[in-house]
Design a protein around this motif. Structure first.
Motif, PDB file in Angstrom:
ATOM      1  N   VAL A   1      65.957  31.954  21.210  1.00 16.75           N
ATOM      2  CA  VAL A   1      66.841  31.868  20.049  1.00 16.75           C
ATOM      3  C   VAL A   1      66.156  31.067  18.950  1.00 16.75           C
ATOM      4  O   VAL A   1      65.421  30.118  19.236  1.00 16.75           O
ATOM      5  CB  VAL A   1      68.181  31.185  20.424  1.00 16.75           C
ATOM      6  CG1 VAL A   1      69.090  31.070  19.223  1.00 16.75           C
ATOM      7  CG2 VAL A   1      68.881  31.937  21.544  1.00 16.75           C
TER       8      VAL A   1
ATOM      9  N   GLU B   1      73.773  33.949  16.538  1.00 14.22           N
ATOM     10  CA  GLU B   1      72.863  34.209  17.653  1.00 14.22           C
ATOM     11  C   GLU B   1      72.848  33.020  18.613  1.00 14.22           C
ATOM     12  O   GLU B   1      72.884  33.190  19.841  1.00 14.22           O
ATOM     13  CB  GLU B   1      71.462  34.480  17.120  1.00 14.22           C
ATOM     14  CG  GLU B   1      70.432  34.822  18.182  1.00 14.22           C
ATOM     15  CD  GLU B   1      69.032  34.997  17.602  1.00 14.22           C
ATOM     16  OE1 GLU B   1      68.112  35.270  18.387  1.00 14.22           O
ATOM     17  OE2 GLU B   1      68.874  34.836  16.387  1.00 14.22           O
ATOM     18  N   GLN B   2      72.799  31.807  18.066  1.00 10.37           N
ATOM     19  CA  GLN B   2      72.851  30.613  18.911  1.00 10.37           C
ATOM     20  C   GLN B   2      74.147  30.589  19.715  1.00 10.37           C
ATOM     21  O   GLN B   2      74.148  30.280  20.910  1.00 10.37           O
ATOM     22  CB  GLN B   2      72.758  29.350  18.051  1.00 10.37           C
ATOM     23  CG  GLN B   2      71.395  29.081  17.450  1.00 10.37           C
ATOM     24  CD  GLN B   2      71.349  27.749  16.720  1.00 10.37           C
ATOM     25  OE1 GLN B   2      72.207  26.881  16.918  1.00 10.37           O
ATOM     26  NE2 GLN B   2      70.343  27.576  15.870  1.00 10.37           N
TER      27      GLN B   2
ATOM     28  N   TRP C   1      74.158  32.809  22.742  1.00 12.60           N
ATOM     29  CA  TRP C   1      73.345  32.241  23.822  1.00 12.60           C
ATOM     30  C   TRP C   1      74.096  31.106  24.504  1.00 12.60           C
ATOM     31  O   TRP C   1      74.148  31.020  25.735  1.00 12.60           O
ATOM     32  CB  TRP C   1      72.027  31.738  23.251  1.00 12.60           C
ATOM     33  CG  TRP C   1      70.943  31.529  24.272  1.00 12.60           C
ATOM     34  CD1 TRP C   1      69.946  32.390  24.602  1.00 12.60           C
ATOM     35  CD2 TRP C   1      70.743  30.363  25.105  1.00 12.60           C
ATOM     36  NE1 TRP C   1      69.139  31.840  25.572  1.00 12.60           N
ATOM     37  CE2 TRP C   1      69.603  30.608  25.899  1.00 12.60           C
ATOM     38  CE3 TRP C   1      71.416  29.162  25.238  1.00 12.60           C
ATOM     39  CZ2 TRP C   1      69.128  29.676  26.822  1.00 12.60           C
ATOM     40  CZ3 TRP C   1      70.959  28.233  26.160  1.00 12.60           C
ATOM     41  CH2 TRP C   1      69.813  28.499  26.943  1.00 12.60           C
TER      42      TRP C   1
END
Length: 220
Positions: free
Chosen positions: A68, A91-92, A95
């Motif tokens: 990431v 996106e973080q 994850w």
């Protein structure tokens, strides 16, 4: 002579003080003049190493950084997120949702323009903005910290002028949620190597594990 030696000793100790003009206090803890209040960190680090937690945190942190983008950047003097920053943080968040047992910290940074006090506040504001966005994506605030701002003290690019790459936040793995059942059992490897472990389970066991993880995540 004894009085003279005592006086010299006190002067020498005062001169060694980390703060100009600070007087040696005989009732303080040994080393307190140079420690700045961080006693206990060494013991905590030893505990993390002995239990193996430190190694697993390091491994998971490396994995996070490799899978990431951990950094987002900001406009000059701003703590507002642009489109690119929001995409990175989404996106973080995806994850982070895979690992409900893990805690994260967001560090805020600035460039060198402006006073140190102003930049410390701005760095903190940027870290707070990132945490708030991750929370809006469904991450429990209890797993996120935005308590540290490095202000202008850790630039990526050494310059006195404006530099976008220095105006950033960095998200990092910092530890495990100690109240989580898996962590209470000391099963750190089960978290870090989850996909490998799940791939070795029979289909029936895999469905049960995924169902349990869904329950844990929905209770955050």
């Amino acid at each position: 002579m004894k009085h003279l030696l005592a006086s010299v000793g006190l002067v020498a100790l005062a001169a060694c003080s980390s703060t100009p003009g600070e007087v040696f206090r005989s009732y303080s803890e040994t080393g307190s003049l140079v420690d700045s209040g961080d006693f206990g960190n060494a013991n905590m680090n030893n505990h993390l190493v002995m239990t193996g937690e430190a190694g697993y945190v390091h491994s998971l942190g490396n994995r996070f950084a490799s899978e990431v983008q951990t950094t987002v950047n900001f406009a000059f003097g701003s703590s507002q997120l642009d489109v690119g920053a929001r995409d990175t943080l989404s996106e973080q968040a995806r994850w982070i949702k895979q690992f409900p047992e893990v805690r994260f910290k967001v560090y805020g940074h600035t460039d060198k323009v402006g006073s140190n006090a102003y930049n410390k506040r701005l760095g903190q504001q940027r870290a707070n903005t990132v945490v708030n966005y991750l929370v809006s994506q469904g991450i429990s605030r209890s797993r996120l910290e935005a308590v540290v701002s490095f202000g202008e003290t850790q630039p990526l690019i050494v310059t006195e002028g404006r530099e976008r790459r220095n105006r950033r936040t960095v998200t990092e793995v910092t530890g495990f949620v100690q109240s989580h059942p898996v962590i209470m059992d000391g099963k750190y490897a089960q978290v870090v190597y989850r996909e490998t472990i799940l791939s070795a389970k029979p289909p029936s066991d895999l469905a049960t594990v995924k169902e349990n993880e869904t329950i844990v995540m929905s209770s955050e």
